[in-house]
Design an enzyme around this catalytic site. Structure first.
Site, PDB file in Angstrom:
ATOM      1  N   LYS A 201       0.831  -1.211   0.000  1.00 10.15           N
ATOM      2  CA  LYS A 201       0.000   0.000   0.000  1.00 10.15           C
ATOM      3  C   LYS A 201       0.870   1.269   0.000  1.00 10.15           C
ATOM      4  O   LYS A 201       0.641   2.218  -0.755  1.00 10.15           O
ATOM      5  CB  LYS A 201      -0.932  -0.020   1.228  1.00 10.15           C
ATOM      6  CG  LYS A 201      -1.628   1.287   1.517  1.00 10.15           C
ATOM      7  CD  LYS A 201      -2.653   1.651   0.468  1.00 10.15           C
ATOM      8  CE  LYS A 201      -3.087   3.089   0.619  1.00 10.15           C
ATOM      9  NZ  LYS A 201      -3.981   3.536  -0.441  1.00 10.15           N
ATOM     10  N   CYS A 255      -3.149  10.771   1.490  1.00  8.14           N
ATOM     11  CA  CYS A 255      -2.424   9.551   1.129  1.00  8.14           C
ATOM     12  C   CYS A 255      -1.057   9.860   0.521  1.00  8.14           C
ATOM     13  O   CYS A 255      -0.036   9.602   1.128  1.00  8.14           O
ATOM     14  CB  CYS A 255      -3.252   8.738   0.143  1.00  8.14           C
ATOM     15  SG  CYS A 255      -4.716   8.042   0.899  1.00  8.14           S
TER      16      CYS A 255
END
Ligand SMILES: NC(=O)c1ccc[n+]([C@@H]2O[C@H](COP(=O)([O-])OP(=O)(O)OC[C@H]3O[C@@H](n4cnc5c(N)ncnc54)[C@H](O)[C@@H]3O)[C@@H](O)[C@H]2O)c1
Length: 407
Positions: A201, A255
């Site tokens: 991720k 993010c």
């Protein structure tokens, strides 16, 4: 029943999606206002398709609470900021949520961490919390990691169609969690171990950050030597194996501008290109500021109050302002005591966030001479003719009126 803990940008749509696909869900958040709003039948942020999904989920019986539920499956979707000093992940929210769940969970329960974490976070911060409680991991409690890839603005579609990764200690737990996500997810679901899922991720967002940084660095090089970066990228991208992104005013959101720091913090000395990319992207708001100064000088604008920033969010057509380049720029102006009366407008931001903020495009345009396009919301793309006669600095390559300045 599934208890989704943390009902923000990720937890809420995930909880709704599960409920809409006939999974019994209780959503828990410790923010009383947020729970009250959801209970009143209102969503807490704007997102394409969210309203409808919310209605379906409520019809199918989703409920919202401040209480953690006694059940055998939890999804944790709480924030994971980075610690600004150490650059490492701040896992305190995840650890806090797991601790709270430990108080009520059933024996044999599975805890799925959806929050983005750096590799080793579950080992370092989650396992000790479980073990402190006297539980044996793998027997009394099972752990899994199911990082999320959805993008604000297209969350509902992507929840359904993206492929995803599930990390678990035991294959059978990974498969069980996969079956749960398959209730709504039509993409491929890869089952692996927890550390691999954690790293994957973070690597994905870091890849994106580095590619954006390359485009931004090109913009700076081309500006220094009077070349048209957009034309160069357009032509270079005709090469079959080249795909350069578009430069922009910086990277925001929760993010891409955050996750690469986890690798910098955990692997100092090794994460070199990653650190450079972060620095380049973080320097872009100041680069835009420099462009504003140059253009003001060129047009003899001495009053910063005649300058307007279009867009407060970190990307187009969403209301999420976290880490947005515009906010970064305003902060930088404040630090350098040159904020003055700069005007700001964003159609997606209804509450007053910064001084001299407008809520109406025409009124905003009336009060400025130089407009800086910081975000490419559809609203401005559809109203470009209103900018006729203004001095325009376009950081997003969306305006093609004559005389438009670019990065
Ligand atoms: N926003 C995105 O686009 C995105 C995309 C992919 C992954 N992620 C990751 O998903 C995670 C969640 O991000 P988000 O954007 O949804 O955050 P958010 O801030 O929007 O929501 C988090 C919610 O968790 C609640 N919360 C925090 N601690 C709690 C606790 N102990 N008990 C109950 N509620 C608690 C907060 O009140 C808040 O409502 C982060 O790790 C983030 O990096 C986010």
């Amino acid at each position: 029943m599934i208890n989704v803990v943390g009902l923000g940008y990720i937890g809420l749509p995930t909880a709704l999606m599960l409920a809409a696909h006939d999974v019994k869900v209780v959503g828990t958040d410790y923010n009383q206002n947020l729970v009250d709003t959801l209970r009143e039948g209102k969503t807490t942020f704007e997102e394409e398709g969210l309203e409808e999904l919310f209605k379906t989920a409520v019809k199918k019986g989703i409920t919202f609470s401040r209480e953690y539920q006694s059940t055998d499956l939890y999804i944790i979707a709480v924030p994971t900021p980075y610690d600004k000093a150490s650059k490492k992940v701040d896992a305190s929210y995840v650890a806090g949520a797991v601790k709270a769940v430990m108080e009520v969970c059933q024996k044999g329960a599975t805890i799925v961490v959806e929050s983005t974490v750096s590799p080793g976070t579950i080992d370092r911060y989650v396992r000790p919390v479980v073990e402190e409680k006297g539980f044996v991991i793998g027997e009394d409690i099972h752990l899994a990691h199911a990082p999320e890839r959805i993008i604000p603005g297209n969350m509902v579609y992507e929840l359904k169609h993206n492929s995803r990764t599930i990390g678990a200690d035991k294959r059978e737990i990974g498969e069980k969690v996969k079956t749960l996500y398959q209730s709504f997810c039509e993409g491929e679901i890869v089952v692996t171990d927890i550390r691999t899922a954690e790293m994957t991720k973070v690597v994905e967002n870091t890849f994106r950050d580095i590619n954006i940084a390359f485009a931004n660095e090109l913009a700076k090089i081309c500006r220094s030597d009077n070349m048209d970066v957009y034309e160069i990228i357009r032509i270079a991208n005709k090469h079959p194996r080249v795909n350069i992104l578009s430069p922009g005013p910086g990277v925001g959101g929760h993010c891409i501008s955050v996750d690469p720091w986890f690798l910098v913090g955990d692997y100092p000395g090794l994460a070199n290109i990653i650190l450079s990319a972060r620095k380049i992207n973080d320097s872009m708001p100041d680069f835009v500021l420099e462009r504003i100064r140059t253009i003001m000088k060129e047009h003899q604008i001495s009053d910063v109050g005649r300058v307007g920033l279009y867009g407060l969010t970190y990307k187009e057509n969403v209301d999420d302002m976290r880490e947005s380049p515009t906010l970064q720029m305003l902060e930088s102006m404040e630090r350098h005591l040159c904020g003055g009366q700069i005007r700001v407008y964003d159609p997606y931001v209804v509450q007053d966030i910064v001084p001299h903020q407008y809520h109406q495009l025409d009124a905003f345009l009336q009060d400025i001479d130089l407009i800086v396009l910081m975000v490419g919301h559809d609203e401005i793309k559809e109203n470009m003719e209103k900018l006729q006669g203004k001095i325009i600095l376009d950081t997003r390559h969306i305006c093609f009126l004559e005389g438009t300045y670019r990065l």
